[in-house]
Design an enzyme around this catalytic site. Structure first.
Site, PDB file in Angstrom:
ATOM      1  N   HIS A  17      -0.648 -11.798  -0.551  1.00  0.00           N
ATOM      2  CA  HIS A  17      -1.776 -11.185   0.179  1.00  0.00           C
ATOM      3  C   HIS A  17      -1.817  -9.479  -0.012  1.00  0.00           C
ATOM      4  O   HIS A  17      -0.906  -8.903   0.180  1.00  0.00           O
ATOM      5  CB  HIS A  17      -1.574 -11.384   1.777  1.00  0.00           C
ATOM      6  CG  HIS A  17      -2.701 -10.797   2.463  1.00  0.00           C
ATOM      7  ND1 HIS A  17      -2.281  -9.708   3.347  1.00  0.00           N
ATOM      8  CD2 HIS A  17      -3.934 -10.530   2.574  1.00  0.00           C
ATOM      9  CE1 HIS A  17      -3.243  -9.411   4.139  1.00  0.00           C
ATOM     10  NE2 HIS A  17      -4.474  -9.907   3.523  1.00  0.00           N
ATOM     11  N   SER A  18      -3.052  -9.037  -0.446  1.00  0.00           N
ATOM     12  CA  SER A  18      -3.023  -7.775  -0.572  1.00  0.00           C
ATOM     13  C   SER A  18      -2.223  -7.060  -1.472  1.00  0.00           C
ATOM     14  O   SER A  18      -2.129  -7.295  -2.661  1.00  0.00           O
ATOM     15  CB  SER A  18      -3.094  -6.988   0.673  1.00  0.00           C
ATOM     16  OG  SER A  18      -3.714  -5.670   0.795  1.00  0.00           O
ATOM     17  N   TYR A  19      -1.293  -6.322  -1.176  1.00  0.00           N
ATOM     18  CA  TYR A  19      -0.308  -5.579  -2.145  1.00  0.00           C
ATOM     19  C   TYR A  19       0.538  -6.704  -2.708  1.00  0.00           C
ATOM     20  O   TYR A  19       1.024  -6.580  -3.551  1.00  0.00           O
ATOM     21  CB  TYR A  19       0.572  -4.679  -1.187  1.00  0.00           C
ATOM     22  CG  TYR A  19       1.982  -4.242  -1.723  1.00  0.00           C
ATOM     23  CD1 TYR A  19       2.064  -3.442  -2.974  1.00  0.00           C
ATOM     24  CD2 TYR A  19       3.073  -4.753  -1.258  1.00  0.00           C
ATOM     25  CE1 TYR A  19       3.269  -3.184  -3.657  1.00  0.00           C
ATOM     26  CE2 TYR A  19       4.193  -4.618  -1.801  1.00  0.00           C
ATOM     27  CZ  TYR A  19       4.332  -3.581  -3.130  1.00  0.00           C
ATOM     28  OH  TYR A  19       5.638  -3.490  -3.576  1.00  0.00           O
TER      29      TYR A  19
ATOM     30  N   GLY B  87      -0.342  -9.092  -4.057  1.00  0.00           N
ATOM     31  CA  GLY B  87      -1.022  -9.452  -5.305  1.00  0.00           C
ATOM     32  C   GLY B  87       0.058  -8.813  -6.518  1.00  0.00           C
ATOM     33  O   GLY B  87       0.134  -9.372  -7.463  1.00  0.00           O
TER      34      GLY B  87
ATOM     35  N   HIS C 269     -10.014  -8.430   6.311  1.00  0.00           N
ATOM     36  CA  HIS C 269      -8.883  -8.516   5.181  1.00  0.00           C
ATOM     37  C   HIS C 269      -7.595  -9.356   5.831  1.00  0.00           C
ATOM     38  O   HIS C 269      -6.703  -9.670   4.905  1.00  0.00           O
ATOM     39  CB  HIS C 269      -8.347  -7.063   5.106  1.00  0.00           C
ATOM     40  CG  HIS C 269      -7.402  -6.938   4.005  1.00  0.00           C
ATOM     41  ND1 HIS C 269      -7.688  -7.255   2.475  1.00  0.00           N
ATOM     42  CD2 HIS C 269      -6.340  -6.167   4.035  1.00  0.00           C
ATOM     43  CE1 HIS C 269      -6.573  -6.754   2.010  1.00  0.00           C
ATOM     44  NE2 HIS C 269      -5.611  -6.353   2.852  1.00  0.00           N
TER      45      HIS C 269
END
Length: 249
Positions: A98-100, A102, A231
């Site tokens: 998720h988010s960072y 990735g 998000h």
């Protein structure tokens, strides 16, 4: 007669045995400032559907906040996940970032592609070789997210220093500045899915901050799912997210 009864029993049980052998194994990786606690409810719902779920808490964040130090970088976080997979002897992993996260799962897939069945990017960074999170924060508005009071940790406005847990915490700056090194072409052979979350009230999918990475996913011919959510769908659209993850096993 006893032999016939035993054979019949095994035949009847075989579908269950086969199902257990094929159960999905998820490894979930949270984003910046967060922690594995954010995916507790996600894991519980997936487990009720028959999956096995591991939530990796990255060093210096979440429940491992006490281990934060200036040396914690992207490679530290990639190693956190690799070691979870290796020490738990996991194979055919459905790896979600998720988010960072990735950035992290991309490095994991590059390091041990033979252990990964699928990679899922949840509104996440999709880096290429030599890129960093900091490289994407060039304009003034987004660059403020990397403001550091002490040159060591990042303190966005929503991170409050309170005694209440769980909560978001300052993020190690080194992990956002370190570039990723990707050398294993087998990583790109792993089936991958990108989940782009967007809010219609904010202008739709093409105006979303992570839209660029969804276009990169399309360039790789990955499956792209557009999901109406903010998000953090693991918090605000939990059931919808679990349905998507379960369908991607």
């Amino acid at each position: 007669m006893k032999k016939l009864i035993l054979i019949s029993f095994l035949f009847l049980c075989f579908p269950f045995i086969h199902l257990r052998a094929q159960e999905a194994t998820y490894v979930l990786v949270h984003g910046a400032w967060g922690g594995s606690w954010q995916f507790k409810n996600t894991a519980e719902k997936l487990e009720k559907l028959g999956a096995k779920v591991y939530r990796v808490n990255l060093t210096g964040l979440g429940e491992r906040y006490h281990l934060a130090n200036p040396e914690v970088d992207l490679n530290t976080h990639i190693t956190d996940v690799i070691n979870t997979i290796l020490f738990e002897r996991l194979d055919s992993v459905i790896l979600m970032g998720h988010s960072y996260g990735g950035m992290v799962v991309t490095g994991v897939a590059d390091s041990i592609p033979e252990r990964i069945k699928k990679v899922i990017y949840l509104d996440a960074f999709v880096p290429e070789d030599g890129e960093s999170v900091a490289a994407y924060f060039k304009d003034e508005s987004s660059g403020s997210l990397l403001n550091s009071k002490d040159g060591t940790y990042v303190y966005p406005s929503w991170v409050k220093d309170t005694t209440a847990f769980p909560r978001d915490v300052p993020h190690p700056l080194a992990s956002l500045k370190e570039v990723i090194n990707l050398k294993n072409t087998k990583r790109l052979q792993i089936p991958s899915t990108y989940i782009l979350t967007f809010e219609p009230s904010q202008g739709g999918a093409e105006r979303d901050s992570f839209y660029f990475f969804s276009t990169r996913a399309r360039k790789y011919n990955w499956k792209v799912i557009e999901m109406e959510a903010d998000h953090n769908p693991q918090i605000h659209k939990l059931d919808d997210l679990v349905t998507i993850l379960n369908n991607e096993k």
